[in-house]
Design a protein around this motif. Sequence first.
Motif, PDB file in Angstrom:
ATOM      1  N   GLY A   1      62.633  56.873  88.047  1.00  0.00           N
ATOM      2  CA  GLY A   1      61.298  57.281  87.595  1.00  0.00           C
ATOM      3  C   GLY A   1      61.132  58.778  87.423  1.00  0.00           C
ATOM      4  N   GLU A   2      62.190  59.569  87.726  1.00  0.00           N
ATOM      5  CA  GLU A   2      62.092  61.028  87.604  1.00  0.00           C
ATOM      6  C   GLU A   2      61.952  61.435  86.140  1.00  0.00           C
ATOM      7  N   GLU A   3      61.092  62.424  85.879  1.00  0.00           N
ATOM      8  CA  GLU A   3      60.909  62.913  84.511  1.00  0.00           C
ATOM      9  C   GLU A   3      62.061  63.852  84.159  1.00  0.00           C
ATOM     10  N   VAL A   4      62.631  63.634  82.972  1.00  0.00           N
ATOM     11  CA  VAL A   4      63.794  64.421  82.559  1.00  0.00           C
ATOM     12  C   VAL A   4      63.647  64.857  81.100  1.00  0.00           C
ATOM     13  N   ARG A   5      64.459  65.849  80.744  1.00  0.00           N
ATOM     14  CA  ARG A   5      64.576  66.252  79.341  1.00  0.00           C
ATOM     15  C   ARG A   5      66.065  66.291  79.025  1.00  0.00           C
ATOM     16  N   LEU A   6      66.503  65.470  78.060  1.00  0.00           N
ATOM     17  CA  LEU A   6      67.918  65.347  77.744  1.00  0.00           C
ATOM     18  C   LEU A   6      68.157  65.644  76.270  1.00  0.00           C
ATOM     19  N   GLY A   7      69.186  66.439  75.996  1.00  0.00           N
ATOM     20  CA  GLY A   7      69.540  66.759  74.619  1.00  0.00           C
ATOM     21  C   GLY A   7      70.829  66.085  74.216  1.00  0.00           C
ATOM     22  N   GLY A   8      70.924  65.703  72.937  1.00  0.00           N
ATOM     23  CA  GLY A   8      72.154  65.083  72.472  1.00  0.00           C
ATOM     24  C   GLY A   8      72.054  64.631  71.035  1.00  0.00           C
ATOM     25  N   ILE A   9      73.011  63.783  70.646  1.00  0.00           N
ATOM     26  CA  ILE A   9      73.056  63.236  69.292  1.00  0.00           C
ATOM     27  C   ILE A   9      72.899  61.721  69.376  1.00  0.00           C
ATOM     28  N   MET A  10      72.140  61.144  68.458  1.00  0.00           N
ATOM     29  CA  MET A  10      71.963  59.689  68.442  1.00  0.00           C
ATOM     30  C   MET A  10      73.203  59.069  67.791  1.00  0.00           C
ATOM     31  N   SER A  11      74.060  58.457  68.615  1.00  0.00           N
ATOM     32  CA  SER A  11      75.300  57.891  68.076  1.00  0.00           C
ATOM     33  C   SER A  11      75.100  56.458  67.600  1.00  0.00           C
ATOM     34  N   ARG A  12      74.006  55.839  68.038  1.00  0.00           N
ATOM     35  CA  ARG A  12      73.697  54.476  67.579  1.00  0.00           C
ATOM     36  C   ARG A  12      72.202  54.244  67.669  1.00  0.00           C
ATOM     37  N   THR A  13      71.622  53.584  66.662  1.00  0.00           N
ATOM     38  CA  THR A  13      70.195  53.237  66.706  1.00  0.00           C
ATOM     39  C   THR A  13      70.020  51.791  66.265  1.00  0.00           C
ATOM     40  N   LYS A  14      69.141  51.089  66.961  1.00  0.00           N
ATOM     41  CA  LYS A  14      68.846  49.697  66.591  1.00  0.00           C
ATOM     42  C   LYS A  14      67.331  49.526  66.587  1.00  0.00           C
ATOM     43  N   ILE A  15      66.769  49.193  65.445  1.00  0.00           N
ATOM     44  CA  ILE A  15      65.327  48.979  65.335  1.00  0.00           C
ATOM     45  C   ILE A  15      65.066  47.498  65.580  1.00  0.00           C
ATOM     46  N   THR A  16      64.157  47.200  66.492  1.00  0.00           N
ATOM     47  CA  THR A  16      63.850  45.808  66.824  1.00  0.00           C
ATOM     48  C   THR A  16      62.336  45.666  67.024  1.00  0.00           C
ATOM     49  N   THR A  17      61.887  44.538  67.533  1.00  0.00           N
ATOM     50  CA  THR A  17      60.447  44.337  67.778  1.00  0.00           C
ATOM     51  C   THR A  17      60.231  43.892  69.210  1.00  0.00           C
ATOM     52  N   THR A  18      59.050  44.189  69.746  1.00  0.00           N
ATOM     53  CA  THR A  18      58.738  43.767  71.112  1.00  0.00           C
ATOM     54  C   THR A  18      58.447  42.269  71.117  1.00  0.00           C
ATOM     55  N   ARG A  19      58.770  41.632  72.217  1.00  0.00           N
ATOM     56  CA  ARG A  19      58.608  40.181  72.316  1.00  0.00           C
ATOM     57  C   ARG A  19      57.130  39.771  72.284  1.00  0.00           C
ATOM     58  N   ARG A  20      56.290  40.570  72.963  1.00  0.00           N
ATOM     59  CA  ARG A  20      54.891  40.160  73.106  1.00  0.00           C
ATOM     60  C   ARG A  20      54.053  40.434  71.855  1.00  0.00           C
ATOM     61  N   THR A  21      54.154  41.647  71.302  1.00  0.00           N
ATOM     62  CA  THR A  21      53.251  42.024  70.206  1.00  0.00           C
ATOM     63  C   THR A  21      53.939  42.096  68.845  1.00  0.00           C
ATOM     64  N   GLY A  22      55.277  42.063  68.829  1.00  0.00           N
ATOM     65  CA  GLY A  22      55.975  42.132  67.545  1.00  0.00           C
ATOM     66  C   GLY A  22      55.987  43.512  66.924  1.00  0.00           C
ATOM     67  N   GLU A  23      55.609  44.561  67.694  1.00  0.00           N
ATOM     68  CA  GLU A  23      55.608  45.923  67.154  1.00  0.00           C
ATOM     69  C   GLU A  23      57.042  46.474  67.131  1.00  0.00           C
ATOM     70  N   LYS A  24      57.284  47.401  66.191  1.00  0.00           N
ATOM     71  CA  LYS A  24      58.624  47.980  66.074  1.00  0.00           C
ATOM     72  C   LYS A  24      58.893  48.966  67.198  1.00  0.00           C
ATOM     73  N   MET A  25      60.124  48.925  67.679  1.00  0.00           N
ATOM     74  CA  MET A  25      60.599  49.874  68.687  1.00  0.00           C
ATOM     75  C   MET A  25      62.086  50.140  68.395  1.00  0.00           C
ATOM     76  N   ALA A  26      62.693  51.045  69.146  1.00  0.00           N
ATOM     77  CA  ALA A  26      64.109  51.361  68.908  1.00  0.00           C
ATOM     78  C   ALA A  26      64.888  51.390  70.212  1.00  0.00           C
ATOM     79  N   ILE A  27      66.146  50.959  70.122  1.00  0.00           N
ATOM     80  CA  ILE A  27      67.097  51.112  71.228  1.00  0.00           C
ATOM     81  C   ILE A  27      68.151  52.092  70.726  1.00  0.00           C
ATOM     82  N   VAL A  28      68.260  53.232  71.391  1.00  0.00           N
ATOM     83  CA  VAL A  28      69.077  54.348  70.901  1.00  0.00           C
ATOM     84  C   VAL A  28      70.178  54.671  71.914  1.00  0.00           C
ATOM     85  N   ARG A  29      71.370  54.962  71.408  1.00  0.00           N
ATOM     86  CA  ARG A  29      72.435  55.478  72.262  1.00  0.00           C
ATOM     87  C   ARG A  29      72.457  56.992  72.069  1.00  0.00           C
ATOM     88  N   LEU A  30      72.012  57.731  73.112  1.00  0.00           N
ATOM     89  CA  LEU A  30      71.981  59.196  73.056  1.00  0.00           C
ATOM     90  C   LEU A  30      73.228  59.724  73.753  1.00  0.00           C
TER      91      LEU A  30
END
Length: 771
Positions: A604-633
């Motif tokens: 739960g600690e707040e952090v700030r991380l820098g990097g490059i997005m090596s993989r991105t996957k756009i998907t939807t939430t199960r409950r509301t169907g809104e778009k979200m992303a799963i990213v490999r930073l």
Amino acid sequence: DIDPLRYGLIFERFLNPERISMPDIDIDFCYERRNEVIDYVINKYSKKNVAQIITFGTMMAKGVVRDVGRVMGMPYAEVDRIAKLIPNELNISLERAMQIEPELAELYNNEPNITKLIDISRKLEGLTRHASTHAAGVVISQDDLTNYVPLFQTSDGQITTGVPMNSLEKIGLLKMDFLGLKTLTVISESIKIIKRTRSKDLDIEKLPLDDEKTYKLLANAESTGIFQLESSGMRDLLKKLKPEKFEEIIALLALFRPGPIGSGMLDDFIKRKHKTSQIKYDHPMLEPVLKDTYGIIVFQEQIMRIASDLAGFSLAQADTLRRAISKKTPEVMVEARQNFVDGAAKKNIKKETANKIFNQIEYFAGYGFNKSHSTAYAMISYRTAYLKANFPVEFMTALLTSERDNTDKIARYISEAMHMDIKILPSDVNESFANFTVVEGGIRFGLAAVKNVGQSAIDSIITSRAKLGKFKSIYDFTQRVDSRLVNRKVIESLIKCGAFDSLELHRSQQIAILDRAMEIAGGMQKDKMNGQFSFFDTFDMQENFQKTFQDVPDIPEWPENQLLAYEKEMLGFYITKHPLASYERLLKNYSSSPMVALSALRDGEEVRLGGIMSRTKITTTRRTGEKMAIVRLEDLTGTVETLVFPRTYQKFANLVRVDSMVFITGKINLREDEPKLIAEEIIPLEEVKSKFTKAVLIRLKTPGLEKPLLDNLKNILSRHHGKVPVFLSFQEPDGRRINVSAGRGCAVKMDDILLDEIENLCGTGSVGFKT
């Protein structure tokens, strides 16, 4: 390989003569040699008595749409578009897909052919689609299997049972799991590499179990690639426990489970090991049984030993007691307790003490682990740790080869190898084989890792090299390899990943002359096949090479970002240089932590991380169907899976793409094996200095400080005038620091030139930041 007497592994725990049901037998074999084991069993017990086990695949949402679309004769592109609209959610139904994907629902309501496609698909959804073979299960019978079950022959001629696993167990057939374990293949491959590179025959079964280097590696939690010990939770535990003997690794594997962790057993074990908590035994006879685990019941075998030693149970009765306690049936428990107390009384153990010990057994039975399993796995863990500690290059080479098809793991292990000061070298047509190879100076990438390069092309390259030596030029290469196997696409891929760099031409030049080289080679190979190749052609060929070398265009190399992009495209990651390499100081100064060390933070600690997005996957939430992303930073030390939930995704969707260089502010989640980042804000890398720098801190040592240095420093600051305040941090001889504001006139605008000028004047590491 394991002495059961030394480790107290009780046979009746494995096969109890009083047992009613068949035991569950799982055996791990080298991943690449599992088929030899199945062949052995078939030869030993006869083909009629042995079969692998069938499994049935069902029609899931995406698959059924594609199948029905094909039968309906719909264009592939249209069916593919519909299938891709179905969200990537585990076990999603077509009904739910239409509820959460408005576009799919709209197509269903407005286009008759899609209405028909989905209506038919919904009727077929969930039905059995095909039969396949269980990944591990093999059934062995004392008679012909056809006396008990129907058999089925797969398309590749494999014989399987006609009914699935659960049905086989119910009719009393013996099911065994023959599992292919990659780690055993890694150990085997490591031994072969050690033999090849060091001429040393390592007997893996006779390793000393007290190797100092191995325990040092484990105590430092340098366990990436070590069997069962590489998760972030396990690394954290290794640091706390600091195992010093093999028995502690056995206990570690048994204790690292939700039950023992939640009950506090694990913490208690660590405290007792480090003598910060007292070890007590309710009876002296418990000490020999529980000494290795510091007085805590960790294993099921210990429960059996207590019942046998203290209450006179036979080991078969003790195993029955163990299983009865774990099921916690009330009437059985009452009888079991009475039998235990009565048996203990015969050994002069007081009733109160016997009841107290039984309470302990009852409490720990739910957490007890099979020691035979834990010991076998601990042996594999120890062997991999020993190889990594004593033969690091050979072990990492075998590890990389075993995961050659898993880009994520390859990236992680490359990062680990670099952390171990092992050089990772790109593929090379003059040095590489199919797999990763140990070469002088490090580990050379295999040709099989290069996209578009198949095994037949690799065989042609290696065979030619073995016959006539190293390739001297790209013309020489195209001459000697089989152009039907090593075609233009293959050679282009090899050039782009750097496999021809040793031939001393720019990659841009190699691509420029490739067509001409292939044209010349094609003509010569054609003449040779037609029998028109004469003795004098040898001289013509050399002359041809001379001419063609003169024809190499004088063009510059591709820009660095293009070189790296091609490397990533062909290999899946960066080898010669990381695109973040030039931002190393920025990442170090502004990131809360390097990614390799995230597991050491608080949940739960707040952090700030820098990097490059090596993989991105756009998907939807199960409950509301809104778009979200799963990213490999990814940074220069490791990677972290980052969840960009809908509210954050809506704000920063334009930055969520592969190769996007960003800083992400969010909270770290340590509830699973690997840390995750929950994103709250995403900003481009180039904006981080202006956004997060509250002040520049210049560290100066008071002794020897002279006015000219301060004058030069003031000149530098004045040339980079801006709004960021500057503080001078003076270090006194006693180590104390005094921070003094440089004044408003010395506020600066942040850039790398400023930082370089200050460090050139005041020394490396003299610049810090307040963020």
